[in-house]
Design an enzyme around this catalytic site. Structure first.
Site, PDB file in Angstrom:
ATOM      1  N   HIS A 219       3.534   0.425  -1.597  1.00  0.00           N
ATOM      2  CA  HIS A 219       4.388  -0.642  -1.072  1.00  0.00           C
ATOM      3  C   HIS A 219       3.678  -1.173   0.162  1.00  0.00           C
ATOM      4  CE1 HIS A 219       7.339   2.288  -2.729  1.00  0.00           C
ATOM      5  NE2 HIS A 219       8.099   1.262  -3.025  1.00  0.00           N
TER       6      HIS A 219
ATOM      7  N   ASP B 178       4.182   0.992   3.168  1.00  0.00           N
ATOM      8  CA  ASP B 178       3.523   2.311   3.219  1.00  0.00           C
ATOM      9  C   ASP B 178       2.209   2.246   3.985  1.00  0.00           C
ATOM     10  OD1 ASP B 178       5.451   2.935   1.290  1.00  0.00           O
ATOM     11  OD2 ASP B 178       4.037   2.722  -0.379  1.00  0.00           O
TER      12      ASP B 178
HETATM   13  C1  XUL Z   1      12.731   4.615  -5.970  1.00  0.00           C
HETATM   14  C2  XUL Z   1      11.473   4.345  -6.680  1.00  0.00           C
HETATM   15  C3  XUL Z   1      10.488   3.476  -5.963  1.00  0.00           C
HETATM   16  C4  XUL Z   1       9.693   2.612  -6.879  1.00  0.00           C
HETATM   17  C5  XUL Z   1       8.810   1.638  -6.158  1.00  0.00           C
HETATM   18  O1  XUL Z   1      13.646   5.354  -6.704  1.00  0.00           O
HETATM   19  O2  XUL Z   1      11.247   4.855  -7.746  1.00  0.00           O
HETATM   20  O3  XUL Z   1       9.679   4.301  -5.199  1.00  0.00           O
HETATM   21  O4  XUL Z   1       8.883   3.356  -7.722  1.00  0.00           O
HETATM   22  O5  XUL Z   1       9.487   0.824  -5.277  1.00  0.00           O
END
Ligand code: XUL
Ligand code: CO
Length: 438
Positions: free
Chosen positions: A101, A104
């Site tokens: 993300h 992150d």
């Molecule tokens: C949350 C989840 C996230 C997604 C990416 O449950 O799975 O980490 O994978 O945003």
């Protein structure tokens, strides 16, 4: 180059008899299974957030794991140290991909322009690492759920200014994904849902989510993104109800809004559990609709009703997952470990043990799924079970020549239909056990 995990060697395959905790027992990257190497079948990815950011914080307590990697937290030096740690971790484990993300990668600044400058700087550094190691980006995404401004969602927010911030983050995250050569881009609708219908315009919210996705596709294609977009379904948590409830709901949404050509699904094992489905069910629904793209490989806990994001250890589940993947002809995406250590397992060694567990579990799953396919009894049974549709009256149903009248005439000629053959579930389950444990 400073070594961060000094006491961890390169993890190698030593075979099932090895008792070395820092060795693979089943994941042998070069072993050929059904014509492809294990490494090709299992494009493992490291999740930046859990591996490099998560410290084990929960609702009742602070983190237990230290992820400063020798630098002051919330600084760009720390962000760089996370890059070093991440690449060292992937190299030592032989993991070829990572997922991220935006949030992150760098500490978020008060002004989005400064955050974006930091993102440019860190991705220059990540790009150098990509070029020197050959490790690739599986997918990128924007975190549209942590910042309080997204309390009512991003695409589904009631506030147009917040919607614009979501658009700005998605635009930047797409640029970063393209810069890092990402194969995919994920939308997990973490807060795209509602707490109460009393204050919710559901139609507007869903239309707006679709509008945002269309804008994202248009922009991404205009900057050369050739990969797949993914929706990652999850029924709830953090919201009471999330619109991408499960695979079937997400597929219906994509088709309703004309997004199905650009999107596939990223199926997460623990999210399937929360939706009241099996992991295998979600994979099958995606596959039969031509939308099985990528997988977030983790597992939940049967006694807990929330997303525990455990590293996968359940060989039966991994086998059924790989059975679906093999039958679907493989993944265009990969297997991202959206998984974290349990809070009391807080040392760097635990982090490597967790990846070894997850990778070995999926290696075993692959070996056993291939064995089920090669054994052939399950498939033969399935073919036989539906054989009545491939000749006689059944064939007229499949080829479209049947009418309600022709079928009724046929039924009348029978008088009373025979009972269908037994489903033989227990017999089939014992074949699976036999293959798993032989
Ligand atoms: C949350 C989840 C996230 C997604 C990416 O449950 O799975 O980490 O994978 O945003
Ligand atoms: Co996930």
């Amino acid at each position: 180059m400073r070594e961060i995990f000094e006491n961890i060697p390169i993890i190698r395959y030593e075979g099932p008899d090895s008792q070395n905790p820092l060795a693979f027992k089943y994941y042998n990257p070069d072993r050929i299974i059904l014509g492809k190497t294990m490494k090709e079948h299992l494009p493992f990815a490291m999740a930046w957030w859990h591996t490099l950011c998560a410290t084990g914080t929960d609702m009742f307590g602070r983190g237990t794991a230290h992820k400063s990697f020798g630098k002051e937290m919330e600084t760009m030096e720390h962000a760089m140290a996370k890059v070093d740690a991440g690449f060292e971790c992937m190299q030592k484990l032989g993991i070829s991909y990572f997922c991220f993300h935006d949030a992150d990668l760098v500490p978020e600044a008060a002004d989005i322009r400064e955050t974006n400058r930091r993102l440019d700087e860190i991705t220059d550094y990540i790009l150098e690492k990509i070029q020197s190691t050959g490790i690739r980006c599986l997918w990128g995404t924007a975190n549209l759920f942590s910042n309080p401004r997204f309390m009512n969602g991003a695409g589904s927010t009631n506030a147009a200014d917040v919607y614009c911030f979501a658009a700005a983050q998605i635009k930047k995250a797409l640029e970063l994904t393209v810069k890092l050569g990402g194969k995919g881009y994920v939308f997990w609708g973490g807060r795209e849902g509602y707490e109460t219908l009393l204050n919710t315009d559901m139609k507007l919210e869903q239309d707006n989510i679709a509008r945002l996705m269309h804008m994202a596709v248009d922009y991404a294609r205009s900057i050369g993104f050739k990969g797949d977009f993914y929706i990652e379904p999850k029924p709830k948590e953090p919201m009471k109800h999330q619109y991408d409830f499960d695979a079937a709901t997400a597929i219906g949404f994509l088709r309703q809004y004309g997004l199905e050509k650009d999107f596939k699904l990223n199926i997460e094992a623990n999210h399937a559990t929360l939706a009241g489905h099996t992991f295998q069910h979600e994979l099958r629904v995606s596959a039969i609709n031509g939308m099985l793209g990528s997988i977030d490989a983790n597992q939940g806990d049967d006694q807990l009703g929330w997303d525990t994001d455990e590293f996968p250890s359940n060989v039966y589940e991994a086998t059924m997952c790989m059975y679906e993947v093999l039958n679907a002809g493989g993944l265009t995406g990969g297997l991202n470990f959206d998984a974290k250590n349990r809070r009391p397992s807080y040392t760097p060694h635990d982090m490597f043990y967790a990846f070894i567990l997850g990778m070995d579990t999926f290696a075993l799953g692959l070996i056993k799924a291939a064995a089920i396919i090669e054994d052939g009894r399950l498939n033969a049974f399935l073919q036989d079970r539906y054989a009545s549709f491939y000749n006689g009256i059944g064939q007229t149903i499949l080829d479209g020549s049947a009418t309600l009248t022709s079928l009724a005439c046929y039924a009348e000629s029978l008088g009373a239909p025979a009972m269908p053959d037994s489903g033989r579930q227990e017999y089939l389950q014992s074949i699976v056990n036999n293959i798993l444990f032989s």
